[in-house]
Design an enzyme around this catalytic site. Structure first.
Site, PDB file in Angstrom:
ATOM      1  N   ASP A  40      31.752  57.100  25.378  1.00  0.00           N
ATOM      2  CA  ASP A  40      32.660  56.134  26.015  1.00  0.00           C
ATOM      3  C   ASP A  40      33.674  56.895  26.872  1.00  0.00           C
ATOM      4  O   ASP A  40      34.446  57.711  26.349  1.00  0.00           O
ATOM      5  CB  ASP A  40      33.381  55.328  24.932  1.00  0.00           C
ATOM      6  CG  ASP A  40      34.015  54.055  25.464  1.00  0.00           C
ATOM      7  OD1 ASP A  40      33.980  53.839  26.684  1.00  0.00           O
ATOM      8  OD2 ASP A  40      34.545  53.278  24.655  1.00  0.00           O
ATOM      9  N   ASP A  41      33.645  56.661  28.176  1.00  0.00           N
ATOM     10  CA  ASP A  41      34.596  57.289  29.108  1.00  0.00           C
ATOM     11  C   ASP A  41      34.405  58.800  29.249  1.00  0.00           C
ATOM     12  O   ASP A  41      35.315  59.503  29.700  1.00  0.00           O
ATOM     13  CB  ASP A  41      36.048  57.025  28.686  1.00  0.00           C
ATOM     14  CG  ASP A  41      36.516  55.613  28.970  1.00  0.00           C
ATOM     15  OD1 ASP A  41      35.661  54.738  29.182  1.00  0.00           O
ATOM     16  OD2 ASP A  41      37.730  55.371  28.957  1.00  0.00           O
ATOM     17  N   CYS A  80      33.438  49.568  31.217  1.00  0.00           N
ATOM     18  CA  CYS A  80      32.601  49.513  30.010  1.00  0.00           C
ATOM     19  C   CYS A  80      31.659  48.317  29.946  1.00  0.00           C
ATOM     20  O   CYS A  80      30.440  48.479  29.879  1.00  0.00           O
ATOM     21  CB  CYS A  80      33.485  49.491  28.762  1.00  0.00           C
ATOM     22  SG  CYS A  80      34.675  50.845  28.643  1.00  0.00           S
ATOM     23  N   HIS A 141      31.209  45.710  22.424  1.00  0.00           N
ATOM     24  CA  HIS A 141      31.975  45.292  23.611  1.00  0.00           C
ATOM     25  C   HIS A 141      31.223  44.319  24.512  1.00  0.00           C
ATOM     26  O   HIS A 141      31.436  44.290  25.729  1.00  0.00           O
ATOM     27  CB  HIS A 141      32.417  46.526  24.414  1.00  0.00           C
ATOM     28  CG  HIS A 141      33.712  46.295  25.147  1.00  0.00           C
ATOM     29  ND1 HIS A 141      34.323  47.259  25.922  1.00  0.00           N
ATOM     30  CD2 HIS A 141      34.523  45.209  25.224  1.00  0.00           C
ATOM     31  CE1 HIS A 141      35.435  46.782  26.433  1.00  0.00           C
ATOM     32  NE2 HIS A 141      35.583  45.537  26.032  1.00  0.00           N
ATOM     33  N   ASP A 348      28.935  55.726  29.273  1.00  0.00           N
ATOM     34  CA  ASP A 348      28.874  54.395  29.895  1.00  0.00           C
ATOM     35  C   ASP A 348      29.334  54.407  31.350  1.00  0.00           C
ATOM     36  O   ASP A 348      28.932  53.563  32.147  1.00  0.00           O
ATOM     37  CB  ASP A 348      29.647  53.351  29.080  1.00  0.00           C
ATOM     38  CG  ASP A 348      31.110  53.706  28.861  1.00  0.00           C
ATOM     39  OD1 ASP A 348      31.536  54.820  29.229  1.00  0.00           O
ATOM     40  OD2 ASP A 348      31.831  52.865  28.290  1.00  0.00           O
TER      41      ASP A 348
END
Length: 588
Positions: A40-41, A80, A141, A348
């Site tokens: 993530d990120d 995201c 998410h 992502d």
């Protein structure tokens, strides 16, 4: 004669036994297992095999050494929720209503009806149709519910192809830490004060007006409903973001609220190891999807990794995630799955360049040589991500592919691995890259890739069917200041500036996108531009109208959908993990 019959019976029994053993070995577990790691990120410049020399990622690097490293692997969005929607479905997010039209570019409140529509077919559903056991561990998410009135779980992972789910259904936000930081407060520092003042002013005005007889009771109630209650609602969901969003589900049960971030990586690893251990006693193949929370803020590395890196808590979390990846790969090997498992690692989208902690510390990563980052449109820093695929005996170790590939291609790859057909009733935008990553083809199966920012296409990649150049035509770009690292107002899509005429970038000669070429410079650039513009028109014609999942109606917080353990306190600790860091030193 009797002895001959004994030999015949023994021979036949032996043959039957061999056939049975052979059939057990080839069906169904001869089909490859699948393990997907999604960070993530994480920026492409944060990983050793993509050039980082100061953050230690030996396990991710070793995957690249044993498989193929994709150097032009592209997410469909720099945020995201839309990028994950495209990844799971093999379709641009615009096709499922997961590309936004306003300020909301991700799902902000879990108690809402925003999310991936149940009509979409995820790669987990493909695998499940083929008899695979499926699990999602970590971030989702992509919503939970479709009904406005009650929790129906139609957008929940268990209704989108997964047999098991453990993790925070929303993800991780800076509000979830213990420092008092706030997602909305950092974006608008005076928001909460302004809301409190507005609430007091409206309330006092209504009270005084009623006492002086300026308004009647019915009018007072009406004005209260259209002014005071909405202000109170906005204040509650923004100032109490952690209360309404921070929790962990095991399948559909809230087992922890709020989330204890420290040690969560170890808990996800333990869930993955248990999943693999259980698979060793049955024959069905599996798809394991591990969606790390690292390195999205709030950053909370465990004690084992705190202070270990040269890049503060961001680097600590990257190294912790690499450790977790290594532990799961170790378990694959221990339980005998390594040689028959496709393993994939990605992020992502790109790193968040503007992310800072409350003390000014850098909480964002690096996108290497590429311009831009998370939330930015057009430039590769926000969408060019790590892409590593390991598949023993099928993909040559140490391979590098520089051709453009997409997150969406993994959908097609999973369909081929599991032996299922991609849905014929819908447009699948992912392509078959198997021959490309095996070295049997040298040109990307994608001729065009469309780069969305909200529901608009801000740029397009174009790979001619001959030669080696990949072009990008940019229609809009972030309104950068002169230093090219900060934006004038915001790097978000609605502040992007229009380029008239559009500009071209030769991504092979100029991967940093520092040398724009006017699209009307000469006949060649005009022809390239015309071809790309035609492709955009054709693509947009193929987008069917669908419900916007980020409309006010879908995105708003709905109290009737709110998850809460131990009501009305909404607090509980997962009894399985009473000590949150107990599995940071685990053996597989």
């Amino acid at each position: 004669m009797m002895r001959e019959w004994h030999y015949i019976i023994f021979f036949r029994a032996t043959i039957v036994g061999l056939i049975l053993v052979s059939s057990r070995q080839t069906s169904p577990n001869s089909r490859p297992n699948i393990v997907l790691f999604v960070a993530d990120d994480l920026g492409i410049g944060d990983v050793g095999c993509y050039g980082n020399t100061t953050i230690r990622t030996p396990n991710i690097d070793n995957m690249a050494n044993e498989g193929v490293r994709l150097t032009q692997h592209i997410a469909t969005a720099s945020m995201c929720t839309p990028s994950r929607a495209a990844f799971l479905t093999g379709r641009y997010q615009a096709r499922s209503g997961m590309s936004t039209t306003g300020s909301f570019r991700v799902t902000f409140w879990q108690a809402s009806t925003s999310g991936l529509p149940e009509e979409e077919v995820t790669f987990a559903e493909l695998a499940k149709q083929a008899g695979y056991k499926t699990a999602l561990l970590g971030k989702w998410h992509l919503g939970e519910h479709s009904s406005f009135w009650s929790r129906d779980y139609k957008k929940h992972p268990l209704n989108q192809g997964y047999d098991q789910f453990y993790g925070p259904p929303l993800g991780n936000y800076k509000d979830f830490g213990e420092e008092g930081d706030s997602t909305f407060g950092s974006a608008a520092p005076h928001l909460f004060t302004a809301l409190r003042v507005a609430i007091i002013i409206v309330l006092l005005t209504l009270i005084i007006a009623k006492k002086k007889g300026l308004i009647k009771m019915k009018m007072c109630a009406l004005l209260c409903f259209i002014t005071f209650i909405p202000l109170l609602y906005i204040y509650f969901i923004t100032a109490h973001f952690k209360i309404v969003n921070s929790f962990i589900l095991r399948d559909k049960e809230v087992v922890e609220q709020p989330v204890r971030l420290n040690g969560l990586t170890g808990r996800i690893v333990n869930e993955a190891v248990e999943f693999l251990r259980n698979r060793s006693v049955d024959e069905e193949p599996f798809l394991l999807h591990v969606a790390w929370l690292h390195v999205h803020t709030f950053l909370d590395p465990s004690q084992k990794f705190k202070g270990r890196s040269r890049h503060g808590r961001y680097g600590d979390c990257v190294e912790e995630m690499d450790w977790g990846t290594g532990k799961i790969l170790e378990a694959l090997d221990k339980y005998g799955f390594s040689n028959n498992t496709v393993v994939y690692f990605t992020s992502d989208h790109g790193a968040h360049l503007e992310e800072f902690g409350m003390k000014g510390q850098v909480d964002g990563g690096s996108n290497g040589i590429y311009k831009g980052g998370k939330t930015h449109g057009t430039f590769d820093g926000g969408i060019r991500v790590p892409g590593i695929i390991k598949w023993p005996k099928n993909i040559k170790a140490g391979t590098t592919v520089d051709e453009m590939t997409s997150h969406m291609d993994i959908y097609y790859l999973i369909a081929m691995v599991t032996g299922t057909q991609v849905s014929a009733d819908r447009q699948i935008d992912g392509k078959n890259i198997l021959k490309l990553i095996k070295g049997e083809e040298s040109i990307s199966p994608h001729e065009f890739l469309f780069h969305y920012c909200t529901d608009e296409i801000h740029a397009v990649r174009y790979r001619p069917r001959t030669g080696s150049i990949t072009w990008k035509l940019a229609f809009r770009e972030p309104d950068y200041l002169e230093n090219k690292t900060r934006c004038r107002f915001s790097c978000s899509c609605d502040h992007a500036r229009l380029l008239d005429p559009p500009v071209l970038y030769n991504l092979i000669m100029d991967p940093q996108e520092n040398q724009p070429i006017r699209s009307d410079l000469n006949e060649e650039t005009k022809q390239i531009t015309d071809k790309i513009i035609t492709s955009v028109a054709n693509h947009l014609k193929s987008i069917e109208p669908v419900e916007n999942q980020f409309s006010v109606k879908n995105a708003m917080w709905l109290p009737q959908l709110q998850e809460c353990c131990n009501f009305p306190y909404c607090t509980c600790i997962d009894r399985k993990y009473a000590d949150p860091e107990s599995h940071m030193d685990m053996d597989v």
